[in-house]
Design an enzyme around this catalytic site. Structure first.
Site, PDB file in Angstrom:
ATOM      1  N   SER A  26       0.837  -1.193   0.000  1.00  0.00           N
ATOM      2  CA  SER A  26       0.000   0.000   0.000  1.00  0.00           C
ATOM      3  C   SER A  26       0.874   1.245   0.000  1.00  0.00           C
ATOM      4  O   SER A  26       2.064   1.185   0.269  1.00  0.00           O
ATOM      5  CB  SER A  26      -0.882   0.016   1.243  1.00  0.00           C
ATOM      6  OG  SER A  26      -0.060   0.193   2.384  1.00  0.00           O
ATOM      7  N   LYS A  27       0.219   2.358  -0.301  1.00  0.00           N
ATOM      8  CA  LYS A  27       0.910   3.638  -0.306  1.00  0.00           C
ATOM      9  C   LYS A  27       1.495   3.896   1.082  1.00  0.00           C
ATOM     10  O   LYS A  27       2.571   4.449   1.232  1.00  0.00           O
ATOM     11  CB  LYS A  27      -0.114   4.721  -0.635  1.00  0.00           C
ATOM     12  CG  LYS A  27       0.322   5.601  -1.739  1.00  0.00           C
ATOM     13  CD  LYS A  27      -0.773   6.509  -2.250  1.00  0.00           C
ATOM     14  CE  LYS A  27      -1.682   7.086  -1.187  1.00  0.00           C
ATOM     15  NZ  LYS A  27      -2.697   7.981  -1.731  1.00  0.00           N
ATOM     16  N   ARG A  28       0.724   3.477   2.081  1.00  0.00           N
ATOM     17  CA  ARG A  28       1.167   3.696   3.458  1.00  0.00           C
ATOM     18  C   ARG A  28       2.466   2.951   3.770  1.00  0.00           C
ATOM     19  O   ARG A  28       3.297   3.441   4.514  1.00  0.00           O
ATOM     20  CB  ARG A  28       0.071   3.257   4.430  1.00  0.00           C
ATOM     21  CG  ARG A  28      -0.468   4.456   5.178  1.00  0.00           C
ATOM     22  CD  ARG A  28      -1.682   4.125   6.003  1.00  0.00           C
ATOM     23  NE  ARG A  28      -2.833   4.811   5.465  1.00  0.00           N
ATOM     24  CZ  ARG A  28      -3.910   4.226   4.996  1.00  0.00           C
ATOM     25  NH1 ARG A  28      -4.007   2.916   4.986  1.00  0.00           N
ATOM     26  NH2 ARG A  28      -4.903   4.925   4.526  1.00  0.00           N
ATOM     27  N   ASP A  29       2.619   1.755   3.174  1.00  0.00           N
ATOM     28  CA  ASP A  29       3.880   1.022   3.383  1.00  0.00           C
ATOM     29  C   ASP A  29       5.058   1.879   2.966  1.00  0.00           C
ATOM     30  O   ASP A  29       6.076   1.930   3.651  1.00  0.00           O
ATOM     31  CB  ASP A  29       3.919  -0.266   2.538  1.00  0.00           C
ATOM     32  CG  ASP A  29       3.016  -1.337   3.116  1.00  0.00           C
ATOM     33  OD1 ASP A  29       2.855  -1.366   4.341  1.00  0.00           O
ATOM     34  OD2 ASP A  29       2.475  -2.127   2.332  1.00  0.00           O
ATOM     35  N   GLY A  30       4.896   2.520   1.821  1.00  0.00           N
ATOM     36  CA  GLY A  30       5.971   3.360   1.297  1.00  0.00           C
ATOM     37  C   GLY A  30       6.343   4.432   2.312  1.00  0.00           C
ATOM     38  O   GLY A  30       7.517   4.614   2.636  1.00  0.00           O
TER      39      GLY A  30
END
Ligand code: GLU
Length: 511
Positions: free
Chosen positions: A266-270
């Site tokens: 997910s974008k959040r992982d980034g």
């Protein structure tokens, strides 16, 4: 299913709802490799039928990404072929006839339910076993549609301009089976699917109708897409069966998900783990939320494409570094894995490092020059920069590393890491560097071996170990404890500059 003598035609069909992230570019790549391998066509179709999710700038971003990656389509809105338009919103008028045909054949129906009526159906029928009732075989006969109304009533409503949608009539007790190139035989019980809307009240098709009609009209032979679309496959298979006949259906391949450190990437992982998720920087115009991209982070397109290829595919050999030509040659959809592919940022960096090593200084010139100029260093001598790149490239993992690794070749370091030197400093070292400057001044040949010789002879004369002098010399020239061989650096920056840096540092040390 599809006739193997047909020209291979594949498509990437993004919805312009945001930037293109890893998974999207990998879908592009597998499409591209397959098309090139089979001398087929790669089509880019913009699926913008959901106007509520449309994001300004997203389409251009997709093109820019594909261009940067070197994965440009053969047919697209930019370069239309004979199957245009390639933007679904511009194809709007042609979908309705297919929806009407489905109604005529008993596979679809008009539905007049208002949002309030739909909401009431859901709330009134909610049970513990069925927490979100769907518009399906169980409920369709209790709703306001052309199955429950008479033909005359239906016609009157339409003539009166009552808003309606067209829904597919999902069959009961039917198992839908198809052969996926990656998952092999896949079966669904039709009753898990609801009566999806095919045509919306504004006359726009939904994705389900548009994707099938367009894959047919654009003569698509193979449809590769992310596994998140597997659950939609039964609707698409039914539409193929009802509208065009399964024998014309493309072969499906649902590509494995790309997993982050904690499941689906997910974008959040980034943001959390410090790696980019998008191909290029992307600022969502709706939220102004910024996400870093691989390009700006300092990845080479060759490395990015290479690492993406390996996310879900392997060549069956130990080889990991592949050029695009080698990927085209070796790629096969049969070797794409079924299970999710785990993205590892350290491994991604490794790919980039390997690619920097393999690239020539000449081919890195433009990127490094841009980097330096973005950081306030303008380069006028390309040959000199090339020499510098050659010297430092083995020390760079990302293109962005070239700034730190090469800036001191262009201007004296702004700060000197003298701490490591000062504790062991003494008068005789000062004297060494004073005499060194004098000897270097008279040195005429100025090559690395000559400088080293002068340096070592002087050290021997003053009875100091050369090893104790090399680190100070490096810090004087570079600013820190890094970089290639120090005498090579001296040679490259030149006599005047070398002496001037030693002079400056000596004053600092003795201040
Ligand atoms: N428009 C869909 C998407 O946004 C395409 C899925 C497909 O390839 O069928 O990904």
């Amino acid at each position: 299913m599809q006739n193997s003598s047909k020209k291979v035609r594949v498509r990437f069909a993004p919805s312009p709802t945001g930037g293109l992230h890893l998974g999207g570019v990998r879908t592009v790549l597998y499409n591209y490799l397959f098309a090139r391998k089979h001398k087929g066509d790669f089509i880019l179709r913009i699926e913008d039928t959901d106007q509520t999710r449309f994001v300004k700038g997203a389409e251009q971003y997709i093109y820019d990404c594909l261009k940067w990656c070197g994965l440009e389509p053969d047919e697209s809105t930019m370069h239309p072929g004979e199957y245009g338009p390639y933007r679904q919103s511009e194809r709007k008028p042609l979908y309705k006839e297919y929806a009407l045909q489905l109604i005529k054949d008993g596979h679809a129906y008009f539905a007049f339910d208002t949002p309030e009526e739909l909401e009431r159906m859901r709330s009134e029928n909610k049970t513990e076993e069925n927490p979100s009732p769907q518009y399906d075989a169980m409920f369709r006969m209790r709703m306001r549609n052309s199955l429950t109304l008479s033909a005359a009533e239906t016609e009157a409503l339409i003539n009166a301009g009552t808003p309606y949608v067209i829904r597919i009539k999902i069959p009961q007790n039917e198992t839908i089976t198809f052969n996926d190139l990656i998952h092999h035989e896949v079966s669904f019980d039709a009753s898990v699917v609801d009566d999806k809307v095919l045509l919306k009240a504004d006359g726009m098709p939904t994705y389900h109708l548009a994707v099938v009609v367009d894959d047919f009209l654009m003569k698509i032979t193979h449809a590769f897409r992310g596994e998140e679309w597997l659950s939609s496959a039964p609707v698409h298979i039914l539409l193929w069966k009802y509208l065009f006949g399964l024998e014309h259906m493309p072969q499906w391949a649902h590509l494995p998900l790309i997993l982050g450190p904690n499941g689906k990437l997910s974008k959040r992982d980034g943001a959390k783990f410090g790696f980019p998720v998008y191909a290029m920087n992307w600022t969502d115009p709706r939220t102004q939320e910024f996400t870093e991209g691989f390009r700006e982070k300092g990845f080479l397109p060759e490395a990015f494409v290479n690492l993406l290829a390996m996310l879900g595919w392997n060549s069956g050999t130990e080889q990991e570094i592949f050029s695009i030509e080698e990927l085209i040659e070796n790629f096969s959809i049969e070797r794409v894995h079924k299970s999710g592919a785990k993205f590892d940022y350290e491994k991604a960096r490794w790919f980039n490092q390997e690619w920097i090593k393999r690239k020539t200084a000449t081919s890195l010139l433009t990127s490094v020059k841009d980097l330096l100029s973005n950081n306030g260093l303008s380069v006028t001598d390309d040959a000199y920069l090339e020499k510098v790149i050659e010297m430092v490239k083995d020390r760079c993992t990302l293109i962005s590393d070239f700034f730190e690794q090469s800036a001191y070749f262009f201007s004296a370091p702004a700060t000197l890491d003298l701490e490591a030197v000062l504790t062991k400093w003494n008068e005789s070292k000062t004297s060494f560097f004073q005499q060194l400057m004098a000897s270097l001044q008279t040195n005429s040949s100025w090559n690395a071996a000559e400088i080293e010789l002068v340096f070592k002879e002087l050290a021997a004369k003053l009875n100091i170990k050369p090893g104790e002098l090399q680190l100070p010399m490096r810090i004087m020239l570079v600013g820190g404890k890094f970089g290639p061989a120090v005498f090579e650096i001296a040679h490259t920056i030149g006599k005047e500059e070398t002496i001037s840096r030693i002079h400056y540092a000596l004053n600092k040390i003795n201040a």
